[in-house]
Design an enzyme around this catalytic site. Structure first.
Site, PDB file in Angstrom:
ATOM      1  N   ASP A   1      -3.614   2.086  -4.758  1.00  0.00           N
ATOM      2  CA  ASP A   1      -2.242   2.000  -4.248  1.00  0.00           C
ATOM      3  C   ASP A   1      -1.677   0.581  -4.458  1.00  0.00           C
ATOM      4  O   ASP A   1      -2.455  -0.373  -4.558  1.00  0.00           O
ATOM      5  CB  ASP A   1      -2.192   2.394  -2.756  1.00  0.00           C
ATOM      6  CG  ASP A   1      -3.146   1.597  -1.869  1.00  0.00           C
ATOM      7  OD1 ASP A   1      -4.300   1.354  -2.290  1.00  0.00           O
ATOM      8  OD2 ASP A   1      -2.722   1.194  -0.767  1.00  0.00           O
TER       9      ASP A   1
ATOM     10  N   HIS B   1       0.839  -1.202   0.000  1.00  0.00           N
ATOM     11  CA  HIS B   1       0.000   0.000   0.000  1.00  0.00           C
ATOM     12  C   HIS B   1       0.869   1.244   0.000  1.00  0.00           C
ATOM     13  O   HIS B   1       2.016   1.206   0.429  1.00  0.00           O
ATOM     14  CB  HIS B   1      -0.821   0.085   1.301  1.00  0.00           C
ATOM     15  CG  HIS B   1      -1.646  -1.105   1.624  1.00  0.00           C
ATOM     16  ND1 HIS B   1      -2.997  -1.153   1.384  1.00  0.00           N
ATOM     17  CD2 HIS B   1      -1.329  -2.288   2.210  1.00  0.00           C
ATOM     18  CE1 HIS B   1      -3.483  -2.313   1.814  1.00  0.00           C
ATOM     19  NE2 HIS B   1      -2.493  -3.023   2.305  1.00  0.00           N
ATOM     20  N   TYR B   2       0.286   2.359  -0.410  1.00  0.00           N
ATOM     21  CA  TYR B   2       0.850   3.638   0.015  1.00  0.00           C
ATOM     22  C   TYR B   2      -0.102   4.261   1.018  1.00  0.00           C
ATOM     23  O   TYR B   2      -1.303   3.974   1.019  1.00  0.00           O
ATOM     24  CB  TYR B   2       1.193   4.584  -1.127  1.00  0.00           C
ATOM     25  CG  TYR B   2       0.087   5.054  -2.055  1.00  0.00           C
ATOM     26  CD1 TYR B   2      -1.104   5.608  -1.586  1.00  0.00           C
ATOM     27  CD2 TYR B   2       0.273   5.003  -3.438  1.00  0.00           C
ATOM     28  CE1 TYR B   2      -2.081   6.070  -2.457  1.00  0.00           C
ATOM     29  CE2 TYR B   2      -0.696   5.451  -4.310  1.00  0.00           C
ATOM     30  CZ  TYR B   2      -1.870   5.983  -3.805  1.00  0.00           C
ATOM     31  OH  TYR B   2      -2.827   6.421  -4.669  1.00  0.00           O
ATOM     32  N   THR B   3       0.454   5.119   1.879  1.00  0.00           N
ATOM     33  CA  THR B   3      -0.353   5.661   2.974  1.00  0.00           C
ATOM     34  C   THR B   3      -1.257   6.795   2.526  1.00  0.00           C
ATOM     35  O   THR B   3      -2.274   7.061   3.172  1.00  0.00           O
ATOM     36  CB  THR B   3       0.559   6.209   4.085  1.00  0.00           C
ATOM     37  OG1 THR B   3       1.414   7.212   3.519  1.00  0.00           O
ATOM     38  CG2 THR B   3       1.398   5.101   4.705  1.00  0.00           C
TER      39      THR B   3
ATOM     40  N   GLU C   1       2.513  -0.946   4.578  1.00  0.00           N
ATOM     41  CA  GLU C   1       2.231   0.427   4.153  1.00  0.00           C
ATOM     42  C   GLU C   1       3.542   1.139   3.845  1.00  0.00           C
ATOM     43  O   GLU C   1       4.502   1.053   4.621  1.00  0.00           O
ATOM     44  CB  GLU C   1       1.493   1.191   5.261  1.00  0.00           C
ATOM     45  CG  GLU C   1       0.061   0.742   5.496  1.00  0.00           C
ATOM     46  CD  GLU C   1      -0.939   1.389   4.528  1.00  0.00           C
ATOM     47  OE1 GLU C   1      -0.509   2.219   3.691  1.00  0.00           O
ATOM     48  OE2 GLU C   1      -2.126   1.044   4.622  1.00  0.00           O
TER      49      GLU C   1
HETATM   50 ZN   LIG Z   1      -4.101   0.417   0.510  1.00  0.00          ZN
END
Ligand SMILES: [Zn+2]
Length: 238
Positions: free
Chosen positions: A159, A46-48, A111
């Site tokens: 993401d 993911h990205y935050t 993340e």
């Molecule tokens: Zn995510």
């Protein structure tokens, strides 16, 4: 005194208590048991989408928000560990991969501190490339099991986004290699759907959403209608 490796000064005889490689334990209350005795077989990246790692850390550990991940990697390479790998963190939400649902029970969530609008730093990527093999080894997760949030939640999540360097992970055997066979001369949507599904993109979404999700992973610069080049990464690698 130290030696230089890739421009970074590496000191010897660093006490283990200050081991810069050790994750910083920062417990999140947002987790539960994995359901049905499931063990991690996937790693979801993911990205935050937040302005700083600290902001993301606070949110991922705030009981009000009911979100979490197992790990957070800062832009400077700092690694926080928030939920034990044995436990079920709350990062994936609704979605599906390879016909499998309840991704939270089947995965480890990582993340990456990034707004989604700028490149991921090399320090952050290197930390990710240290962490991934460790998790993959502990749970016998194959490169195929390393996916993006947008892969399992097409149209709902975007993401780790178009800036994430999937090819770099593929070259390091930390993600499944994309197919490189010649695609068919034409690009029928039904064949694209079959190939996408066999790759893992099994969520029930419309053609446009599926194409966007597959492009986000393999050809984020691509626009317009389906092209034969969209099928190439989905072909079995020869
Ligand atoms: Zn995510």
């Amino acid at each position: 005194m130290g030696t230089h490796v890739a421009g970074i000064q590496v000191h010897s005889a660093v006490p283990s208590t200050t081991d810069p490689q050790a994750p910083i334990w920062h417990a999140s209350p947002n987790y539960g048991p994995r359901r049905d005795g499931l063990k991690p077989s996937l790693i979801v990246l993911h990205y935050t989408a937040m302005n700083s790692a600290q902001e993301a850390l606070d949110r991922l550990c705030d009981p009000v928000h009911e979100v979490s991940a197992h790990y957070l990697i800062g832009g400077d390479g700092t690694l926080w560990h928030m939920v034990r790998e044995e436990d079920r963190a709350w990062h994936a939400g609704a979605g599906e991969w390879s016909g499998q649902k309840d991704i939270n029970s089947r995965s480890i969530g990582i993340e990456l501190d990034n707004t989604g609008r700028h490149p991921f730093s090399d320090l952050q990527m290197r930390r990710l490339e240290q962490l991934l093999p460790q998790i993959m080894h502990r749970w016998s997760i194959r490169p195929y099991g390393v996916i993006g949030h947008s892969d399992m939640a097409p149209g709902r999540k975007f993401d780790p986004g178009p800036r994430f360097d999937w090819l770099r992970l593929e070259r390091n055997k930390l993600a499944a290699p994309r197919g490189q066979n010649d695609g068919p001369l034409d690009a029928p949507m039904d064949q694209f759907r079959i190939l996408a599904q066999s790759t893992g993109f099994s969520a029930d979404v419309d053609d446009e959403t599926l194409l966007s999700a597959v492009r986000l992973r393999y050809r984020p610069w691509a626009t317009g209608p389906l092209q034969s080049a969209d099928l190439v990464p989905l072909t079995a690698r020869s």
